[in-house]
Design a protein around this motif. Structure first.
Motif, PDB file in Angstrom:
ATOM      1  N   ASN A  20       0.833  -1.205   0.000  1.00 57.06           N
ATOM      2  CA  ASN A  20       0.000   0.000   0.000  1.00 57.06           C
ATOM      3  C   ASN A  20       0.868   1.255   0.000  1.00 57.06           C
ATOM      4  O   ASN A  20       0.603   2.202  -0.745  1.00 57.06           O
ATOM      5  CB  ASN A  20      -0.942   0.002   1.205  1.00 57.06           C
ATOM      6  CG  ASN A  20      -1.983   1.088   1.104  1.00 57.06           C
ATOM      7  OD1 ASN A  20      -2.695   1.194   0.117  1.00 57.06           O
ATOM      8  ND2 ASN A  20      -2.068   1.910   2.137  1.00 57.06           N
ATOM      9  N   TRP A  21       1.919   1.273   0.824  1.00 58.06           N
ATOM     10  CA  TRP A  21       2.810   2.432   0.843  1.00 58.06           C
ATOM     11  C   TRP A  21       3.542   2.587  -0.493  1.00 58.06           C
ATOM     12  O   TRP A  21       3.777   3.715  -0.951  1.00 58.06           O
ATOM     13  CB  TRP A  21       3.821   2.318   1.978  1.00 58.06           C
ATOM     14  CG  TRP A  21       3.264   2.847   3.257  1.00 58.06           C
ATOM     15  CD1 TRP A  21       2.881   2.117   4.338  1.00 58.06           C
ATOM     16  CD2 TRP A  21       2.970   4.202   3.570  1.00 58.06           C
ATOM     17  NE1 TRP A  21       2.379   2.941   5.299  1.00 58.06           N
ATOM     18  CE2 TRP A  21       2.423   4.233   4.850  1.00 58.06           C
ATOM     19  CE3 TRP A  21       3.117   5.398   2.887  1.00 58.06           C
ATOM     20  CZ2 TRP A  21       2.034   5.409   5.480  1.00 58.06           C
ATOM     21  CZ3 TRP A  21       2.718   6.575   3.510  1.00 58.06           C
ATOM     22  CH2 TRP A  21       2.188   6.564   4.790  1.00 58.06           C
ATOM     23  N   ILE A  24       1.129   4.207  -2.813  1.00 53.41           N
ATOM     24  CA  ILE A  24       0.993   5.628  -2.484  1.00 53.41           C
ATOM     25  C   ILE A  24       2.191   6.402  -3.022  1.00 53.41           C
ATOM     26  O   ILE A  24       2.042   7.466  -3.632  1.00 53.41           O
ATOM     27  CB  ILE A  24       0.856   5.830  -0.957  1.00 53.41           C
ATOM     28  CG1 ILE A  24      -0.477   5.281  -0.472  1.00 53.41           C
ATOM     29  CG2 ILE A  24       0.991   7.308  -0.592  1.00 53.41           C
ATOM     30  CD1 ILE A  24      -0.614   5.212   1.044  1.00 53.41           C
ATOM     31  N   ASN A  30      -3.958   5.139  -2.699  1.00 52.33           N
ATOM     32  CA  ASN A  30      -4.095   4.506  -1.395  1.00 52.33           C
ATOM     33  C   ASN A  30      -5.138   3.405  -1.526  1.00 52.33           C
ATOM     34  O   ASN A  30      -6.338   3.663  -1.530  1.00 52.33           O
ATOM     35  CB  ASN A  30      -4.510   5.527  -0.337  1.00 52.33           C
ATOM     36  CG  ASN A  30      -4.494   4.963   1.052  1.00 52.33           C
ATOM     37  OD1 ASN A  30      -4.532   3.746   1.247  1.00 52.33           O
ATOM     38  ND2 ASN A  30      -4.446   5.841   2.032  1.00 52.33           N
ATOM     39  N   SER A  38     -11.888   6.510   3.044  1.00 50.99           N
ATOM     40  CA  SER A  38     -10.835   7.316   3.643  1.00 50.99           C
ATOM     41  C   SER A  38     -11.075   7.477   5.142  1.00 50.99           C
ATOM     42  O   SER A  38     -12.038   8.107   5.565  1.00 50.99           O
ATOM     43  CB  SER A  38     -10.775   8.685   2.969  1.00 50.99           C
ATOM     44  OG  SER A  38      -9.768   9.463   3.543  1.00 50.99           O
ATOM     45  N   SER A  43     -10.844   1.060   7.704  1.00 52.35           N
ATOM     46  CA  SER A  43      -9.495   1.391   7.251  1.00 52.35           C
ATOM     47  C   SER A  43      -8.591   1.698   8.441  1.00 52.35           C
ATOM     48  O   SER A  43      -7.410   1.364   8.435  1.00 52.35           O
ATOM     49  CB  SER A  43      -9.504   2.556   6.267  1.00 52.35           C
ATOM     50  OG  SER A  43      -9.943   3.742   6.863  1.00 52.35           O
ATOM     51  N   TYR A  47      -5.007  -0.055   9.219  1.00 53.13           N
ATOM     52  CA  TYR A  47      -3.784   0.685   9.527  1.00 53.13           C
ATOM     53  C   TYR A  47      -3.239   0.301  10.902  1.00 53.13           C
ATOM     54  O   TYR A  47      -2.028   0.160  11.084  1.00 53.13           O
ATOM     55  CB  TYR A  47      -4.037   2.189   9.476  1.00 53.13           C
ATOM     56  CG  TYR A  47      -4.353   2.710   8.101  1.00 53.13           C
ATOM     57  CD1 TYR A  47      -3.610   2.333   6.995  1.00 53.13           C
ATOM     58  CD2 TYR A  47      -5.398   3.595   7.906  1.00 53.13           C
ATOM     59  CE1 TYR A  47      -3.897   2.816   5.728  1.00 53.13           C
ATOM     60  CE2 TYR A  47      -5.698   4.095   6.657  1.00 53.13           C
ATOM     61  CZ  TYR A  47      -4.943   3.702   5.570  1.00 53.13           C
ATOM     62  OH  TYR A  47      -5.229   4.184   4.324  1.00 53.13           O
TER      63      TYR A  47
END
Length: 71
Positions: A20-21, A24, A30, A38, A43, A47
């Motif tokens: 995911n990073w 991004i 994302n 978001s 989510s 995280y």
């Protein structure tokens, strides 16, 4: 619960976070926010799991160090 299961689970979740990073960084995409919204509660759980799994995997440095000393 088996320790191996926890290690594989933590590694898998951390890899998902790393991918995911990467998305991004390279594409400004994302994936977690795209799938779950978001900063929705789901989510935030993802995280949080990624962060906890990353902290858990820090303990592998100690395991690797012990294996080297035993050799």
């Amino acid at each position: 619960m088996d320790n191996k299961f926890l290690q594989y689970f933590a590694l898998t979740i951390t890899i998902i976070g790393a991918v995911n990073w990467g998305l991004i960084g390279f594409f400004n995409l994302n994936l977690v926010a795209l799938i779950f919204g978001s900063m929705s509660w789901l989510s935030r759980i993802v995280y949080g799991l990624v962060g906890l799994c990353g902290l858990y995997l820090l303990s592998l440095y100690g395991v690797i160090g012990q294996e080297r000393r035993e050799m």
